[in-house]
Design an enzyme around this catalytic site. Sequence first.
Site, short mmCIF file in Angstrom:
data_model
loop_
_atom_site.label_atom_id
_atom_site.label_comp_id
_atom_site.label_asym_id
_atom_site.label_seq_id
_atom_site.Cartn_x
_atom_site.Cartn_y
_atom_site.Cartn_z
N ARG A 109 48.63 36.47 60.51
CA ARG A 109 47.41 35.82 59.99
C ARG A 109 46.20 36.75 59.93
NH1 ARG A 109 49.25 31.62 63.50
NH2 ARG A 109 50.51 30.16 62.28
N GLU B 30 32.99 36.44 45.32
CA GLU B 30 32.87 36.22 43.88
C GLU B 30 32.57 34.77 43.53
OE1 GLU B 30 35.38 38.79 41.44
OE2 GLU B 30 35.60 37.15 40.03
N HIS C 8 43.20 43.03 31.59
CA HIS C 8 44.34 42.44 32.30
C HIS C 8 45.36 41.89 31.30
CE1 HIS C 8 42.11 41.76 36.40
NE2 HIS C 8 42.47 43.00 36.20
N1 GLY Z 1 37.07 45.32 40.97
C1 GLY Z 1 36.27 44.15 40.90
C2 GLY Z 1 35.85 43.64 42.21
O1 GLY Z 1 36.11 44.23 43.24
O2 GLY Z 1 35.25 42.62 42.28
#
Ligand code: GLY
Length: 382
Positions: free
Chosen positions: A130, A246, A261
Amino acid sequence: MPLSEPLQAPPQTVSVALGERSYRIHIGSGLMASQVLLDRVDARAQALVVSNEKVAPLYADVLMKTLSAHFRDVRLLVLSDGEQHKHWATLQLIFDALLAQQADRRVVLYALGGGVVGDMTGFAAACYMRGVSFVQVPTTLLAQVDSSVGGKTAINHPLGKNMIGAFHQPQTVVCDLDVLATLPRRELCAGLAEVIKYGPIHDLEFFAWLEAHMDELLAGVPAALAHAVRRSCEIKAEVVGQDERESGLRAILNFGHTFGHAIEAGLGYGQWLHGEAVGCGMVMAAELSSRLGHVDRSFVNRLAHLIARAGLPTQAPDLAVERFLELMRVDKKAHAGDIRFVLLKGPGGAVIQGAPDGLVAEVIRSCQRQRLPSDLAQSRQA
Ligand code: GLY
Ligand code: NAD
């Protein structure tokens, strides 16, 4: 070099500020034999160095020697080389090695290689018991300027790139610039794609610096590479420090990646290098930005010119438009199948948004027709 000897020039450090997960990126010469490999690491226990059949013969000895002076048990796992091996079966080999070593929770994994080794080792570290510690020792330009920093780890799925993974930050990142000397030219160029991306989305001054110094970068001039690695890491650290997982801003680092991609998966992993696909993907994303009125055509041409000078493709491959769209719908930024692109918003800024399929199809077709100016086409073949 013995550990007690000072390095010729002290490494530069860039900090990634993430609270208790903060760490340093060390950039310099001779770092494979340096104490920085032990930064934020409990070096009393076991270590597993994960590398591949190309990189291990070049650099595993020196790294193992440095680590063996500290860890009681250091082992090496050599994986097959290539993007086409970035999948479950290879990941399983890392778990096999850890269990064979009877590695406990204090084990430290060292990823010695490019982005493929780094992404897989990081993911294995995120999963084993984990979550255990790992250190990134990136050996490609691409990995030094991008993939080793920020804690994204993953493997590919046949239907989508990097679709299975985890966020797991390394303890430290050690960018030994000396290793770039053995990098094949095609890989150096691929790395330049991820360097170039930081300019249009974030730092126009850096973009202009790249235009002025591209020939030195291609010639492998150490001072130029050192600046490119350092500035790229600074920008990446700044963005990741604001948005680790993100939820917004970090997505701008995927400029060129939605198209890229799709190119990688559509042609089959390993046909075009990741950096090559991103280089072409940036031209496509800039073209879409221009057609949406976000950026002048002159800047699209300027960017395409720099990408071509870096020895990267600017003409999209012959993949059916419907296939492109289908592949982009499984991109991680997509919402309920609606593709979202990182688009330029004026030079030096970026925005994440969707675009009508018809317009995207036009961009794909136009980028498939695009031809390089002949001087650049010739230098790409050289
Ligand atoms: N390569 C894109 C990121 O690390 O967010
Ligand atoms: P790679 O890891 O396949 O390395 C490229 C080639 O160079 C390989 O053949 C490798 O064995 C060889 N090599 C590595 N170091 C060398 C050296 N010093 N001398 C000679 N040969 C050397 O590819 P890459 O371009 O480093 O990384 C691409 C991968 O990184 C992709 O899978 C991509 O998805 C991933 N990536 C991840 C992130 C992230 O944030 N995690 C960001 C960008 C890219």
